[in-house]
Design a protein around this motif. Structure first.
Motif, mmCIF file in Angstrom:
data_model
loop_
_atom_site.group_PDB
_atom_site.id
_atom_site.type_symbol
_atom_site.label_atom_id
_atom_site.label_comp_id
_atom_site.label_asym_id
_atom_site.label_seq_id
_atom_site.Cartn_x
_atom_site.Cartn_y
_atom_site.Cartn_z
ATOM 1 N N UNK A 47 0.832 -1.206 0.000
ATOM 2 C CA UNK A 47 0.000 0.000 0.000
ATOM 3 C C UNK A 47 0.860 1.247 0.000
ATOM 4 N N UNK A 48 0.362 2.280 -0.656
ATOM 5 C CA UNK A 48 1.009 3.583 -0.593
ATOM 6 C C UNK A 48 -0.049 4.662 -0.779
ATOM 7 N N UNK A 49 0.263 5.853 -0.336
ATOM 8 C CA UNK A 49 -0.676 6.965 -0.444
ATOM 9 C C UNK A 49 -0.190 8.010 -1.426
ATOM 10 N N UNK A 50 -1.118 8.692 -2.065
ATOM 11 C CA UNK A 50 -0.764 9.766 -2.985
ATOM 12 C C UNK A 50 -1.915 10.753 -3.078
ATOM 13 N N UNK A 51 -1.633 11.913 -3.627
ATOM 14 C CA UNK A 51 -2.641 12.957 -3.772
ATOM 15 C C UNK A 51 -2.901 13.188 -5.255
ATOM 16 N N UNK A 52 -4.170 13.125 -5.676
ATOM 17 C CA UNK A 52 -4.497 13.281 -7.095
ATOM 18 C C UNK A 52 -4.676 14.755 -7.454
ATOM 19 N N UNK A 53 -5.077 15.008 -8.693
ATOM 20 C CA UNK A 53 -5.199 16.381 -9.168
ATOM 21 C C UNK A 53 -6.329 17.134 -8.491
ATOM 22 N N UNK A 54 -7.274 16.404 -7.920
ATOM 23 C CA UNK A 54 -8.373 17.050 -7.195
ATOM 24 C C UNK A 54 -8.037 17.208 -5.718
ATOM 25 N N UNK A 55 -6.768 16.982 -5.384
ATOM 26 C CA UNK A 55 -6.276 17.136 -4.017
ATOM 27 C C UNK A 55 -6.881 16.134 -3.049
ATOM 28 N N UNK A 56 -7.288 14.984 -3.577
ATOM 29 C CA UNK A 56 -7.791 13.921 -2.713
ATOM 30 C C UNK A 56 -6.628 13.034 -2.273
ATOM 31 N N UNK A 57 -6.678 12.587 -1.025
ATOM 32 C CA UNK A 57 -5.684 11.641 -0.523
ATOM 33 C C UNK A 57 -6.193 10.229 -0.764
#
Length: 429
Positions: free
Chosen positions: A88-98
């Motif tokens: 698992x890993x986390x990232x932030x998309x273009x809509x600023x969602x985590x």
């Protein structure tokens, strides 16, 4: 139909026209499905009608989704047979969602399981542990051997909590991330930092000016410099390596008429770059040393960040990298010790886990080598893993004895012996 050069050339050009018109990245030709598509179309014959955009985005898309579900079901079947690792890993998309991504690796292949929106939650250890536990329940706790996350403090705490709640599951930090952090720490050493910054300035100057870039390509034969990235610290050292490869070409470039007659040659930034290019003791000598020192870690990073399962190679790989670094400095401790200390801090405080020692011990390509070492750390890791994972200790001890002595119907066979170095651990013939 017999082979006809003109027909084949026309076919290849037709592919090129489509490729270039649609601006498809050239790397797409490396897709495992590329040649298969060509073969399938060839079998269909000259009357084959290509699917329309409506078909591609509608019924054929739905059909492919169903086919993919079947393929993924085959992957799921391997979980109970071979065990699996949840990543698992986390990232932030273009809509600023985590977002939290979850993948499952088993038998040398990896499938994307799902992604969840964690924007409305505090990403502390308790929440992350619960999110991972939901995936464990979905995969089947009895099938999960290991959970791999990055090295953020909240994930580390979640991993410890996870191992407390699930006695037979291991948590490990991402090896690629740990190695990248080792390279980051090396990059903080004063002399290394200075050299890397000078290399960055060279690349920035060349690539920020079209004329200078054009001149460089004339001298390097279109060879590009590996420019620093924004996420991987390893890219800094790849930049140094690429500069070393182009050293002679760059020196010819900056004394050539194309450069000396350009307006950039008299600018402060241009003259600074020239000074650097011709600074043998201040730039090139430390540049070469840094490349030598970091190359063993970059090589290991490629291994753990590749497609093949790497857990059986991390322990030995770290030892080999350290020995290579000591050899570079001819065993002079004052030289290699600062690098070793950086590696050891990350290794002992973050990366090293008993499962790495056990995987090293059980990797046939290492276990049956003359220089195999089973010191206290290795054996302690092995026994810790065995005790945590198995219930029938008697049968396991007998199997380990057969493995150690290369005895029995399986381990003593010639086929098994030949597979020690030819197959990945866990793969069958």
């Amino acid at each position: 139909m017999s082979w006809n050069k003109e027909v084949h050339d026309a076919g290849r050009k037709a592919i090129c026209k489509f490729w270039y018109f649609c601006n498809i990245p050239f790397i797409a030709a490396r897709s495992p499905y590329w040649q298969g598509m060509i073969d399938a179309v060839t079998i269909c014959g000259s009357g084959f009608k290509a699917p329309s955009d409506t078909e591609l985005s509608g019924p054929l898309l739905l059909e492919m989704v169903e086919d993919m579900k079947v393929d993924l079901e085959d992957h799921r079947q391997s979980w109970s047979q071979k065990g699996c690792t949840i990543m698992t890993d986390g990232w932030t998309d273009r809509r600023n969602r985590t977002l939290l991504n979850f993948l499952v690796s088993s038998g040398g292949s990896t499938m994307f399981l799902k992604s969840i929106d964690a924007s409305s939650h505090v990403k502390n250890a308790a929440y992350l542990c619960e999110a991972i536990e939901e995936v464990i329940d979905e995969v089947g706790e009895e099938n999960v051997v290991q959970v791999v996350t990055d090295n953020a403090a909240s994930y580390v705490a979640a991993g410890k909590l996870l191992m407390e709640r699930h006695p037979k599951i291991f948590w490990s930090p991402c090896a690629a991330h740990c190695l990248d952090l080792m390279l980051e720490d090396i990059g903080k050493l004063g002399w290394v930092k200075e050299c890397v910054e000078r290399a960055k300035n060279i690349c920035k100057f060349i690539y920020n000016h079209a004329l200078v870039l054009s001149i460089m390509r004339q001298y390097t034969g279109e060879r590009e410099l590996a420019r620093p990235g924004i996420t991987r610290f390893a890219s800094n050292f790849l930049t140094l390596k690429s500069l070393l490869k182009s050293k002679a070409s760059l020196r010819r470039m900056f004394v050539g008429e194309e450069w000396t007659s350009s307006s950039y040659a008299t600018t402060t930034a241009g003259m600074d770059v020239v000074d650097c290019i011709f600074d043998e003791p201040g730039f090139w000598i430390p540049c070469a040393e840094i490349v030598q020192v970091t190359e063993p870690l970059v090589v290991l990073l490629r291994v753990v960040d590749g497609e093949k399962p790497a857990v059986g190679y991390i322990y030995e790989g770290m030892d080999r990298a350290k020995e290579a670094i000591r050899s570079i400095y001819a065993g002079v401790e004052d030289k290699y010790r600062p690098i070793w200390d950086i590696i050891d801090r990350r290794w002992h405080n973050q990366l090293h886990r008993p499962i790495h020692a056990a995987a090293y011990y059980l990797n046939p390509s290492f276990r049956f080598r003359a220089d195999f070492k089973a010191d206290e750390e290795v054996l302690s890791g092995l026994y810790s893993v065995v005790q945590r994972m198995v219930t029938d200790t008697t049968a396991t001890l007998l199997e380990m004895d057969a493995f150690n002595n290369a005895s029995g119907a399986i381990f003593a066979s010639q086929l098994c012996k030949e597979g020690r170095t030819k197959l990945q651990p866990g793969r069958k013939f």
